[in-house]
Design an enzyme around this catalytic site. Structure first.
Site, mmCIF file in Angstrom:
data_model
loop_
_atom_site.group_PDB
_atom_site.id
_atom_site.type_symbol
_atom_site.label_atom_id
_atom_site.label_comp_id
_atom_site.label_asym_id
_atom_site.label_seq_id
_atom_site.Cartn_x
_atom_site.Cartn_y
_atom_site.Cartn_z
ATOM 1 N N HIS A 1 0.831 -1.209 0.000
ATOM 2 C CA HIS A 1 0.000 0.000 0.000
ATOM 3 C C HIS A 1 0.859 1.250 0.000
ATOM 4 O O HIS A 1 1.817 1.358 0.729
ATOM 5 C CB HIS A 1 -0.925 0.008 1.226
ATOM 6 C CG HIS A 1 -2.169 -0.810 1.018
ATOM 7 N ND1 HIS A 1 -3.296 -0.667 1.770
ATOM 8 C CD2 HIS A 1 -2.442 -1.782 0.120
ATOM 9 C CE1 HIS A 1 -4.226 -1.510 1.337
ATOM 10 N NE2 HIS A 1 -3.730 -2.199 0.341
ATOM 11 N N TYR B 1 -9.438 5.690 7.054
ATOM 12 C CA TYR B 1 -9.618 6.090 8.456
ATOM 13 C C TYR B 1 -10.655 7.208 8.446
ATOM 14 O O TYR B 1 -10.384 8.288 7.925
ATOM 15 C CB TYR B 1 -8.312 6.610 9.057
ATOM 16 C CG TYR B 1 -7.264 5.539 9.316
ATOM 17 C CD1 TYR B 1 -6.408 5.099 8.320
ATOM 18 C CD2 TYR B 1 -7.130 4.986 10.595
ATOM 19 C CE1 TYR B 1 -5.442 4.128 8.576
ATOM 20 C CE2 TYR B 1 -6.163 4.008 10.862
ATOM 21 C CZ TYR B 1 -5.326 3.584 9.851
ATOM 22 O OH TYR B 1 -4.373 2.628 10.104
ATOM 23 N N PRO C 1 -4.924 0.243 18.801
ATOM 24 C CA PRO C 1 -4.703 -0.256 17.443
ATOM 25 C C PRO C 1 -4.627 0.812 16.353
ATOM 26 O O PRO C 1 -4.146 0.519 15.256
ATOM 27 C CB PRO C 1 -5.901 -1.183 17.204
ATOM 28 C CG PRO C 1 -6.947 -0.735 18.157
ATOM 29 C CD PRO C 1 -6.229 -0.184 19.342
ATOM 30 N N LYS D 1 0.629 -0.118 15.281
ATOM 31 C CA LYS D 1 2.047 -0.131 15.671
ATOM 32 C C LYS D 1 2.443 -1.345 16.502
ATOM 33 O O LYS D 1 3.642 -1.619 16.670
ATOM 34 C CB LYS D 1 2.369 1.141 16.475
ATOM 35 C CG LYS D 1 2.440 2.384 15.639
ATOM 36 C CD LYS D 1 3.651 2.373 14.726
ATOM 37 C CE LYS D 1 3.399 3.154 13.466
ATOM 38 N NZ LYS D 1 4.133 2.706 12.322
ATOM 39 N N TYR E 1 3.676 6.629 10.396
ATOM 40 C CA TYR E 1 2.845 5.489 9.990
ATOM 41 C C TYR E 1 3.691 4.418 9.309
ATOM 42 O O TYR E 1 3.542 3.222 9.571
ATOM 43 C CB TYR E 1 1.732 5.972 9.054
ATOM 44 C CG TYR E 1 0.618 4.966 8.848
ATOM 45 C CD1 TYR E 1 -0.558 5.043 9.594
ATOM 46 C CD2 TYR E 1 0.727 3.941 7.905
ATOM 47 C CE1 TYR E 1 -1.581 4.127 9.427
ATOM 48 C CE2 TYR E 1 -0.292 3.015 7.724
ATOM 49 C CZ TYR E 1 -1.443 3.113 8.483
ATOM 50 O OH TYR E 1 -2.447 2.201 8.310
HETATM 51 C C1 PHB Z 1 -6.103 -4.094 10.581
HETATM 52 O O1 PHB Z 1 -6.102 -4.348 9.375
HETATM 53 O O2 PHB Z 1 -6.453 -4.940 11.431
HETATM 54 C C2 PHB Z 1 -5.700 -2.741 11.044
HETATM 55 C C3 PHB Z 1 -5.244 -1.838 10.110
HETATM 56 C C4 PHB Z 1 -4.875 -0.566 10.518
HETATM 57 C C5 PHB Z 1 -4.988 -0.204 11.834
HETATM 58 C C6 PHB Z 1 -5.429 -1.114 12.781
HETATM 59 C C7 PHB Z 1 -5.785 -2.391 12.382
HETATM 60 O O3 PHB Z 1 -4.651 1.050 12.208
#
Ligand code: PHB
Ligand code: APR
Length: 388
Positions: free
Chosen positions: A72, A202, A293, A297, A383
């Site tokens: 990505h 997000y 989450p 990280k 990130y």
């Molecule tokens: C996930 O794909 O489980 C996931 C992706 C990004 C995040 C948290 C969890 O910030």
């Protein structure tokens, strides 16, 4: 039994540590109190930093990751009326991979069982002793119920947040703890639905945060912010899909739905314990720190810890030099606090609190990240992961 490194816990931290040490000629034994099936079925986050991919590849764990992982180049940040793409390679020259932690663990377990160092599942009563000497030991009961003793040169506590190692460090050091529990939780689902997006979304919404992630071209992973007191039984699949559709709504875009194959509610907390070492016992991963989450990280921090720890142990046992071992805790904690700040910041920017003042501050911050290259770069660097 004797080994150079006793490793407690077969999560990603313990398994990768064992593998990195084996590549350097140091033997280890990994002790896990759960079954192989349990360890391989645990569903966790799924974003790997470039550093993590490089480390796994260097450790010979990159085959399936490069075949099945999704590269990505960025993420979308969304707030009502806006879905803005952040382009990580343009902002900071790095990218991330979507590959579930569950898959990382399966790859590591398979490699370990195919001629790697011993990995014992279903052990119990694990206790660490004499960590202030040069010959610590781990007592445990094996899967057949026999009491065993593992004599070691060094022990790694990679036994996660609920494991016994952190308390042993606490007894012998002036341990400090920092903790924040957030007033929200994530309701997460796995669904047999082709992701309707090429990158993660997000989304900030007055009803609460939502995240659109994925595991493969045919499996979506989706999350909704909920109150921590919510019970999963009260969330029918229809109610979840409705909540997701509302929070991701954007003109001309539609969420793909499908069969929900897993759903659960995850608490959110930040937790750091220091130091990460007492004598010959070293903590790594969730045993020493937890991040919420948002920003994914957790696994990446565990990988960064064990890279540092493996270097320190090689130097200690092969060169008889203590410098890296002595620096381990402080060096690891600097990265831990950076990731702790970043996850707290992402969490605070995206989760609604019910306070209208907070909402205006969050929207202002989101508009800033979506309009200022400097602000976007700060997010992108954190990130994708700062250099190890
Ligand atoms: C996930 O794909 O489980 C996931 C992706 C990004 C995040 C948290 C969890 O910030
Ligand atoms: N004896 C042996 N093993 C134990 C014990 C014990 N007493 N207690 C816990 N364990 C095992 C757990 O069953 C688990 O398999 O230690 C392992 C710890 O693994 P994780 O919790 O996955 O932690 P870690 O390897 O540090 O990985 C960090 O996991 O929780 C996620 O978000 C986190 O992605 C991050 C990653």
């Amino acid at each position: 039994m004797r080994t150079q490194m006793g490793i407690i816990g077969a999560g990603p931290a313990g398994l990768l540590l064992s593998r990195l040490l084996a590549l350097q000629g140091i033997d280890s034994v990994v002790l896990e109190n759960r079954s192989r099936e349990y360890v391989e079925a645990r569903i966790r986050a799924g974003i790997l930093e470039q550093n993590t991919v490089d480390v796994l590849t260097g450790a010979g764990m990159g085959d399936r990751l490069h075949r099945e992982g999704l590269e990505h180049r960025g993420v979308y940040l969304q707030y009502p009326g806006v879905r803005h793409q952040l382009d990580f390679p343009a902002l900071c020259g790095r990218r991330v991979w979507v590959y579930g932690q569950t898959e990382v663990v399966k790859d590591l377990v398979a490699a370990q069982l195919a001629g790697g160092p011993p990995l014992l599942f279903d052990v119990s009563d694990v206790a660490v002793e004499d960590v202030d000497t040069d010959s610590p030991r781990v007592r445990f009961t094996d899967a057949d119920g026999a009491a065993r003793v593992l004599e070691c040169d060094v022990v790694a506590g990679t036994d996660g947040f609920h494991g016994p190692s952190r308390a042993v460090v606490a007894e012998g050091t002036g341990q400090q703890l920092w903790e924040r529990t957030y007033p929200y939780a994530w309701l997460g689902i796995l669904a047999d639905a082709a992701p309707a997006t090429d990158e993660l979304i997000y989304a900030w919404h007055p009803d609460g945060f939502a995240l659109h992630s994925m595991r493969s071209p045919s499996v979506s992973r989706l999350y909704l912010q909920v109150d921590p007191s919510e019970r999963i039984e009260d969330w029918s699949d229809d109610r979840i899909w409705e909540g997701l559709a509302t929070r991701f709504a954007l003109d001309g875009w539609e969420l793909s739905t499908g069969t929900v194959t897993e759903k659960s509610i995850l608490p959110m907390r930040s937790f750091v314990s220091a130091p990460m070492r007492r004598g010959r016992l070293f903590l790594a991963g969730d045993a020493a720190h937890i991040v919420p989450p948002t920003g994914a990280k957790g696994l990446n921090l565990a990988v960064a810890d064990v890279v540092l720890l493996s270097r320190a142990v090689v130097r200690l046992l092969q060169d008889k030099e203590t410098d890296l071992a002595d620096a381990y805790s402080d060096t690891a904690l600097r990265r831990v606090w950076r990731a702790t700040h970043f996850s707290w910041w992402m969490t605070s920017m995206l989760h609604t609190t019910g306070d209208p003042f907070d909402a205006q501050l969050q929207l202002s911050q989101l508009r800033r990240v979506c309009s200022s290259e400097a602000a976007a770069r700060e997010l992108a660097e954190n990130y994708t992961g700062l250099p190890l």
